[in-house]
Structure formats: structure tokens, C-alpha cells
Design an enzyme around this catalytic site. Structure first.
Site, PDB file in Angstrom:
ATOM      1  N   TYR A 255      -9.687 -12.193  -8.102  1.00 37.78           N
ATOM      2  CA  TYR A 255      -9.961 -11.661  -6.767  1.00 37.78           C
ATOM      3  C   TYR A 255      -9.600 -10.174  -6.717  1.00 37.78           C
ATOM      4  O   TYR A 255     -10.403  -9.327  -6.341  1.00 37.78           O
ATOM      5  CB  TYR A 255      -9.169 -12.441  -5.706  1.00 37.78           C
ATOM      6  CG  TYR A 255      -9.192 -11.781  -4.348  1.00 37.78           C
ATOM      7  CD1 TYR A 255     -10.401 -11.594  -3.665  1.00 37.78           C
ATOM      8  CD2 TYR A 255      -8.013 -11.310  -3.752  1.00 37.78           C
ATOM      9  CE1 TYR A 255     -10.432 -10.959  -2.422  1.00 37.78           C
ATOM     10  CE2 TYR A 255      -8.043 -10.686  -2.513  1.00 37.78           C
ATOM     11  CZ  TYR A 255      -9.251 -10.509  -1.852  1.00 37.78           C
ATOM     12  OH  TYR A 255      -9.277  -9.888  -0.631  1.00 37.78           O
TER      13      TYR A 255
ATOM     14  N   ARG B 182       6.030 -10.835   2.037  1.00 34.08           N
ATOM     15  CA  ARG B 182       4.757 -10.176   2.301  1.00 34.08           C
ATOM     16  C   ARG B 182       4.820  -9.356   3.583  1.00 34.08           C
ATOM     17  O   ARG B 182       5.531  -9.694   4.514  1.00 34.08           O
ATOM     18  CB  ARG B 182       3.626 -11.230   2.450  1.00 34.08           C
ATOM     19  CG  ARG B 182       3.316 -12.017   1.186  1.00 34.08           C
ATOM     20  CD  ARG B 182       2.630 -11.160   0.161  1.00 34.08           C
ATOM     21  NE  ARG B 182       2.316 -11.884  -1.066  1.00 34.08           N
ATOM     22  CZ  ARG B 182       3.115 -11.958  -2.109  1.00 34.08           C
ATOM     23  NH1 ARG B 182       4.307 -11.386  -2.086  1.00 34.08           N
ATOM     24  NH2 ARG B 182       2.740 -12.594  -3.197  1.00 34.08           N
TER      25      ARG B 182
ATOM     26  N   ASP C 140     -27.890 -12.940   2.207  1.00 33.45           N
ATOM     27  CA  ASP C 140     -27.299 -13.273   0.914  1.00 33.45           C
ATOM     28  C   ASP C 140     -27.015 -11.934   0.238  1.00 33.45           C
ATOM     29  O   ASP C 140     -27.930 -11.259  -0.247  1.00 33.45           O
ATOM     30  CB  ASP C 140     -28.278 -14.110   0.080  1.00 33.45           C
ATOM     31  CG  ASP C 140     -27.785 -14.307  -1.355  1.00 33.45           C
ATOM     32  OD1 ASP C 140     -26.643 -13.869  -1.666  1.00 33.45           O
ATOM     33  OD2 ASP C 140     -28.539 -14.870  -2.174  1.00 33.45           O
TER      34      ASP C 140
ATOM     35  N   LEU D  58     -17.317  -6.929   5.435  1.00 30.93           N
ATOM     36  CA  LEU D  58     -16.176  -7.827   5.258  1.00 30.93           C
ATOM     37  C   LEU D  58     -16.497  -8.981   4.311  1.00 30.93           C
ATOM     38  O   LEU D  58     -15.587  -9.670   3.851  1.00 30.93           O
ATOM     39  CB  LEU D  58     -15.768  -8.432   6.617  1.00 30.93           C
ATOM     40  CG  LEU D  58     -15.422  -7.473   7.757  1.00 30.93           C
ATOM     41  CD1 LEU D  58     -15.158  -8.264   9.040  1.00 30.93           C
ATOM     42  CD2 LEU D  58     -14.213  -6.615   7.407  1.00 30.93           C
TER      43      LEU D  58
END
Length: 303
Positions: A145, A207, A55, A77
């Protein structure tokens, strides 16, 4: 790589190892002889020598795992990466504080790995109108984000003089196994099942889509390089609009699909065109070759 180096077995800890990118990187590093320890969240099985529960929001858990593993390399990651995630605070708890916990755990146990590779995101650049965004561009995040990744980068930079860290900023990338709430897998799944129609937002957004296999190769090469205290874009430099992807998928499958634009899918903060400059990446790891997007699409459709 010398035969002596090739025979050395490195212990590499990968956080977020069970995620989309993690699965490809685990496979790639294991094939190179690394002993990969996968750190994953939210599982009930007991820890094994190659798989541990972590965690990232718990400083104690970070210290315990690093004390046990003492990795030669760390690839971080683990992140909340779906922009539409419903709790804004989670972005900061996981992406910012979680990363800080990992670095502080290294310091607390006096462990300096050979390299820490930390994944940020090209989303930190925000809504920039440029065909080649390089690492010197200002950070102008437009959602939680992106803001959490920008904050994380600012914190990580303060550790550059204490730990050998490399921050990567991947642009969009895709491949087999990516969740269908991401755009390309959604398009692929509709063509694969020969759906009559698809609901999308703005199909003219463009993109710089990379192949996940190329991204994993770039991470592996950067990990193996002598580079540290740097920030590197991971991209191809070639943008594709959703419209072009739809056309290519139609040509590959011989299937036409009706596109319905759903206003609910059109985000006001959507970046119109995001393409990166891979110049620095290519200078650092010239052997890593990108994969043409049509090949990625063909590979995904064949699955």
C-alpha cells in the site's frame, strides 16, 4: 471569501466519493455551493448529472468522464487503502496507474482544472521513530500500500509543471462510518455492544489519529487556497497509543473490556509510532482547527 466568490458555482469531481472520506467531503463541498460530481466504481445504475461510474484503471473511462464533467476542481481519493488487501498488484493498478490515467486524461482533452487535490498517505514515511515527521522526511515504505502511494507521488510530481496539483499525506484518521476492519471503529464497536473481550495486536503502537471531519475541512481549505506543486501532511501532531484509546473508551462508557493479544494481528512491519508535523498545513490553512481525539471517540460511541 467575497460574496461574488461565494455565489460562483464550481463543478468538483471527486473520485472514490462513496468511500469513508469521500462522503464527508461531498457533504462539506456541497454545503459550500459546489456542484459535486461523485465518481464511483462498481455500480450498475445509469450515470446521473451528479454521479458517474468510473473505472480509474481504464484510460478511456477517465477521458470520457473528464470530457463530460470538465470539472473546476478534482479531488482524487479513489484508492485501495486496506493494507491487508489480498492482491498486491491491485495496489499498483489502482493507486499508481489509476492516478496516472486521470492526469493523462486531463492532458488528452486539454483540460486544466483550478486545482487537483491528490490523496497519498503518511504510510509512505515507513517505520520512522519521530514524534514530528515533516514533509522533508525520506520515503521508506514497508508494504505494498505504502509503496504504491510512494510510486504514485513520484509520478504525480512529474506533472507539477503542467497541472496545478497538491498532494496530501493524511496520517491515520477515523470517525463514524469507517469500516470495522480499521482499529478505532473495531474498538468502538466492541465497547458500544459492551463485549466482554477484544482481540488486538500490539496495543502499544501509537498513531496520530485525526477526525475525518477535520481531514475533510483541511482538504476543502487546501482546495480553496492558492497553493499548488506542494506536498502537505494532514495530521494533528498528537499521537495516541491503542492502550490510551482503550482506557478512554472505558472511561467514556463505564465498561471494562479484556484485551487478548492475538499474535496473528501483530505485523512485523508495524510502524511503532507515527506522528506528523502539521506545521506546514497550519501555515497554509490556519483557519482549520483540529478536533481533540477524545471528542472523536465520544462522537463515534454516540453513534
Amino acid at each position: 471569501m467575497s460574496s461574488a466568490a461565494a455565489k460562483q458555482s464550481f463543478r468538483t469531481l471527486i473520485t472514490g466519493a462513496s468511500g469513508f472520506t469521500g462522503r464527508y467531503l461531498v457533504e462539506k463541498l456541497a454545503a459550500r455551493g459546489h456542484t459535486v460530481v461523485e465518481a464511483v466504481s462498481g455500480r450498475d445504475e445509469p450515470d446521473t448529472p451528479t454521479r458517474v461510474k468510473l473505472d480509474i484503471t481504464s484510460p478511456q473511462a477517465c477521458r470520457r468522464v473528464l470530457e463530460t464533467v470538465r470539472p473546476d476542481y478534482i479531488v482524487h481519493l479513489a484508492a485501495i487503502s486496506f493494507v491487508g488487501h489480498d492482491d498486491p498488484l491491485d495496489f499498483y493498478r489502482v493507486n499508481v496507474i489509476g492516478t496516472q490515467n486521470l492526469l493523462e486524461a486531463c492532458a488528452a482533452i486539454g483540460h486544466v482544472p483550478r486545482k487537483l487535490l491528490i490523496a497519498s498517505s503518511a504510510n509512505v514515511y515507513g517505520n520512522v521513530s519521530s514524534a514530528a515527521i515533516d514533509e522533508s522526511f525520506p520515503l521508506t515504505p514497508v508494504n505494498h500500500y505504502a509503496a504504491s502511494k510512494a510510486a504514485m507521488e513520484a509520478l504525480v510530481r512529474t506533472w507539477f509543471d503542467r497541472l496545478p496539483i497538491l498532494i496530501v499525506r493524511p496520517f491515520n484518521y477515523t470517525g463514524r462510518g469507517q469500516a470495522v476492519n480499521f482499529l478505532v471503529p473495531k474498538i468502538v464497536s466492541h465497547f458500544a455492544r459492551r463485549a466482554a473481550s477484544i482481540e488486538l495486536g500490539n496495543i502499544d503502537i501509537a498513531r496520530d489519529f485525526s477526525d475525518v471531519r477535520y481531514v475533510a475541512s483541511a482538504y476543502e481549505a487546501l482546495l480553496d487556497s492558492d497553493v499548488a506543486a506542494e506536498i502537505v501532511n494532514v495530521c494533528t501532531g498528537t499521537p495516541y497509543s491503542l492502550r490510551e484509546i482503550l482506557t478512554s473508551a472505558s472511561e467514556l462508557t463505564g465498561h471494562d473490556i479484556e484485551v487478548q493479544v492475538n499474535p496473528a494481528f501483530v505485523r512485523q512491519t508495524d510502524v511503532k509510532m507515527l506522528a506528523g508535523s502539521p506545521a506546514k498545513l497550519r501555515a497554509l490553512v490556519p483557519a482549520v482547527e483540529s478536533i481533540p481525539f477524545i471528542d472523536t471517540l465520544r462522537w463515534m460511541l454516540a453513534a
